[in-house]
Design an enzyme around this catalytic site. Structure first.
Site, short mmCIF file in Angstrom:
data_model
loop_
_atom_site.label_atom_id
_atom_site.label_comp_id
_atom_site.label_asym_id
_atom_site.label_seq_id
_atom_site.Cartn_x
_atom_site.Cartn_y
_atom_site.Cartn_z
N GLY A 88 42.39 34.37 16.49
CA GLY A 88 42.96 33.03 16.53
C GLY A 88 41.90 31.95 16.61
N ASP A 210 41.91 31.99 25.86
CA ASP A 210 42.56 32.37 27.12
C ASP A 210 41.55 32.68 28.23
OD1 ASP A 210 44.90 32.15 25.73
OD2 ASP A 210 45.25 34.31 25.54
N MET A 253 48.95 28.35 26.17
CA MET A 253 48.44 29.64 25.72
C MET A 253 48.21 30.50 26.96
SD MET A 253 47.38 29.78 22.35
CE MET A 253 48.20 28.81 21.14
N GLY A 254 47.95 31.77 26.75
CA GLY A 254 47.69 32.69 27.86
C GLY A 254 48.59 33.90 27.75
N ILE A 365 45.93 22.61 20.95
CA ILE A 365 44.74 22.81 21.78
C ILE A 365 43.73 23.74 21.12
CG2 ILE A 365 46.11 22.43 23.88
CD1 ILE A 365 45.69 25.35 24.60
P1 ATP Z 1 42.40 36.48 19.76
O1 ATP Z 1 43.30 37.50 20.38
O2 ATP Z 1 41.62 35.69 20.76
O3 ATP Z 1 43.06 35.62 18.76
P2 ATP Z 1 41.13 38.79 18.64
O4 ATP Z 1 39.76 39.02 18.14
O5 ATP Z 1 41.53 39.60 19.83
O6 ATP Z 1 41.26 37.25 18.91
P3 ATP Z 1 42.86 40.28 16.85
O7 ATP Z 1 43.75 39.80 15.76
O8 ATP Z 1 43.44 41.13 17.91
O9 ATP Z 1 42.19 38.97 17.47
O10 ATP Z 1 41.65 41.09 16.20
C1 ATP Z 1 40.77 40.50 15.24
C2 ATP Z 1 40.31 41.53 14.26
O11 ATP Z 1 39.76 42.66 14.95
C3 ATP Z 1 41.44 42.06 13.38
O12 ATP Z 1 40.97 42.09 12.04
C4 ATP Z 1 41.72 43.43 13.93
O13 ATP Z 1 42.16 44.34 12.95
C5 ATP Z 1 40.38 43.86 14.48
N1 ATP Z 1 40.59 44.80 15.60
C6 ATP Z 1 41.37 44.59 16.67
N2 ATP Z 1 41.37 45.66 17.49
C7 ATP Z 1 40.58 46.60 16.89
C8 ATP Z 1 40.18 47.93 17.23
N3 ATP Z 1 40.58 48.52 18.34
N4 ATP Z 1 39.36 48.56 16.37
C9 ATP Z 1 38.94 47.97 15.24
N5 ATP Z 1 39.28 46.73 14.87
C10 ATP Z 1 40.08 46.04 15.67
#
Ligand code: ATP
Ligand code: MG
Length: 441
Positions: A88, A210, A253-254, A365
């Site tokens: 995000g 978050d 958010m959170g 935000i």
């Molecule tokens: P936010 O939750 O703050 O928006 P995030 O990085 O946690 O950010 P996600 O959409 O969960 O957002 O993950 C971002 C990217 O990381 C995606 O392309 C997702 O496929 C990859 N990803 C998430 N978890 C894993 C995992 N366990 N192994 C490999 N790739 C992953």
């Protein structure tokens, strides 16, 4: 329990080149700018915590100091780096991109950096996204804008395919700017690199609006985000005060951590109740939210309720039905809407007037530019990431502890989440500045 071994940062090998920073600070005792390998930052805040671990002094958990090293693994000037932003949006993403490009150029003479577009999708040829080439000129003004000039995405990609892309573009260093999921992805990419015996560093700059990533102090963009959310809480109070029995609900958010809800409520100093994922509450009964709210409205004529998007999930579990997004994250049912409807029904049942207002500053935000404090933080985190990568460190993220920048292994930050402790002083501050009782269960 986190041990010293959990905090050991991996390297690709012994350093092979002198840092060119020496000439950059010509005429000065340059050594003072370099970080000594022995420089480590204590993890525990208090003597009691240290003693409670019951381990010998030399095994006390400490973080590696971030910053420039005198000796590098990658050669200055000819190293090839790439950057990707995933997950995000969060204020400061463009600041990080700009500072990575600038730090590589300024300190190490690396004139261009590849940018993979739309998150990990940009590392998969199937998505048909060609990388962009960043230069110091092309990133000159991007920090003035919110969002990310690279775009972002969710959804899984094959690590083998992504490493093939890095090899095809001759990349030595991949910078990943993203949240917990992105860091899990970065770790998987690192494992594939290691399995193939390649010399490619993977260094993360953790992004989480978050503030739910452990060990990194505070995440960049968090301060900008809660300041923006606080504006909505103030507006919500004005609305509530102007109405008959006004009740304003502000959703923040959170998903799993209530930091934005707590900090924005503390900033605005007008919330009557703060509902966060870490502190369960009941709606009904003599000690439930509805009863406390009725008393509050009767006393003051209005109330403001701040609700984190992940609050009350235990009350809403059935409605969610186990749905997930493209990255496998649980889709949450909106607790703020739920609370609002329950209040509406409660007042209707008693045949009393209530004026309800709903505020959702959520996406606003995330998309604003970083405030000055976050802008500074982003720049310095990015510089720390560049220094770490050039010295051959890998499978790590940067953070800040005790006013010092630190390098932290990715597995240490993905093993658990950072949450508001219901027994901690932050939550106590929230309780002190609201009308909320210690417990509503
Ligand atoms: P936010 O939750 O703050 O928006 P995030 O990085 O946690 O950010 P996600 O959409 O969960 O957002 O993950 C971002 C990217 O990381 C995606 O392309 C997702 O496929 C990859 N990803 C998430 N978890 C894993 C995992 N366990 N192994 C490999 N790739 C992953
Ligand atoms: Mg996430």
């Amino acid at each position: 329990m986190v041990t010293l071994a959990d905090l050991q940062v991996k390297t690709l090998g012994a350093p092979r080149f002198d840092s060119p920073l020496a000439s950059y600070v010509e005429g000065r005792a340059t050594n003072q700018y370099y970080v000594a390998e022995s420089d480590r930052i204590l993890m525990d805040d208090t003597v009691e915590l240290v003693q409670g671990r019951d381990v010998p002094w030399e095994e006390i958990a400490t973080f590696e100091a971030g910053g420039p090293r005198a000796r590098l693994f990658f050669p200055p000037r000819t190293t090839r780096a790439a950057i990707v932003t995933c997950g995000g949006l969060c204020p400061g993403l463009n600041n990080v991109i700009r500072a990575v490009v600038r730090a590589l150029d300024d300190h190490y003479g690396v004139p261009e950096v590849l940018g993979f577009r739309n998150g990990y999708a940009g590392l998969d040829p199937e998505s048909g996204l060609e990388p962009v080439v960043f230069t110091r000129e092309s990133v000159a003004d991007i920090h003035e804008r919110g969002g990310t000039v690279l775009g972002s995405s969710r959804g899984a990609r094959d690590p083998g395919v992504m490493v093939d892309t890095l090899v095809r573009h001759d990349i030595d260093i991949l910078f990943v700017v993203g949240g917990d999921g992105s860091m899990r992805g970065a770790h998987v990419i690192h494992e594939e690199i290691e399995r193939r015996g390649l010399e490619i560093a993977v260094v993360g700059v953790p992004k989480t609006i978050d503030n739910d990533i452990p060990h990194i102090g505070q995440s960049f963009g968090f301060q900008t985000a809660f300041a923006k959310a606080a504006e909505s809480i103030t507006a919500a109070k004005v609305e509530a005060q102007a109405a008959v029995n006004g009740v304003s609900i502000v959703k923040t958010m959170g998903r799993h951590a209530g930091f934005i809800a707590c900090y924005s409520a503390l900033a605005a100093q007008t919330a009557s109740f703060v509902l966060i994922p870490e502190v369960p509450f009941a709606m009904d009964g003599p000690n439930g939210l509805l009863a406390h709210l009725r008393r509050r409205v009767a006393d003051r004529g209005y109330a403001v309720i701040v609700v984190a998007e992940g609050a009350a999930q235990e009350l809403l579990a059935e409605a969610a039905g186990g749905a997930t997004d493209a990255s496998g994250n649980a889709v949450l049912v909106d607790p703020a809407r739920y609370v609002l409807e329950r209040i509406r029904a409660d007042y209707a049942e008693r045949d009393e007037v209530v004026t309800l207002r709903y505020f959702d500053p959520g996406y606003t935000i995330r998309s604003v530019p970083a405030d000055p404090a976050d802008a500074v933080y982003c720049a310095r985190l990015a510089q720390t990431a560049v220094h770490a990568a050039m010295s051959g460190r890998t499978d790590m993220v940067v953070g800040r502890r005790r006013h010092r920048f630190v390098n932290v292994p990715i597995p240490a930050v993905t093993k658990r989440a950072h949450n508001v402790s219901p027994d901690g002083d932050l939550w106590l501050s929230v309780l002190e500045s609201t009308a909320q009782p210690l417990s509503m269960t």
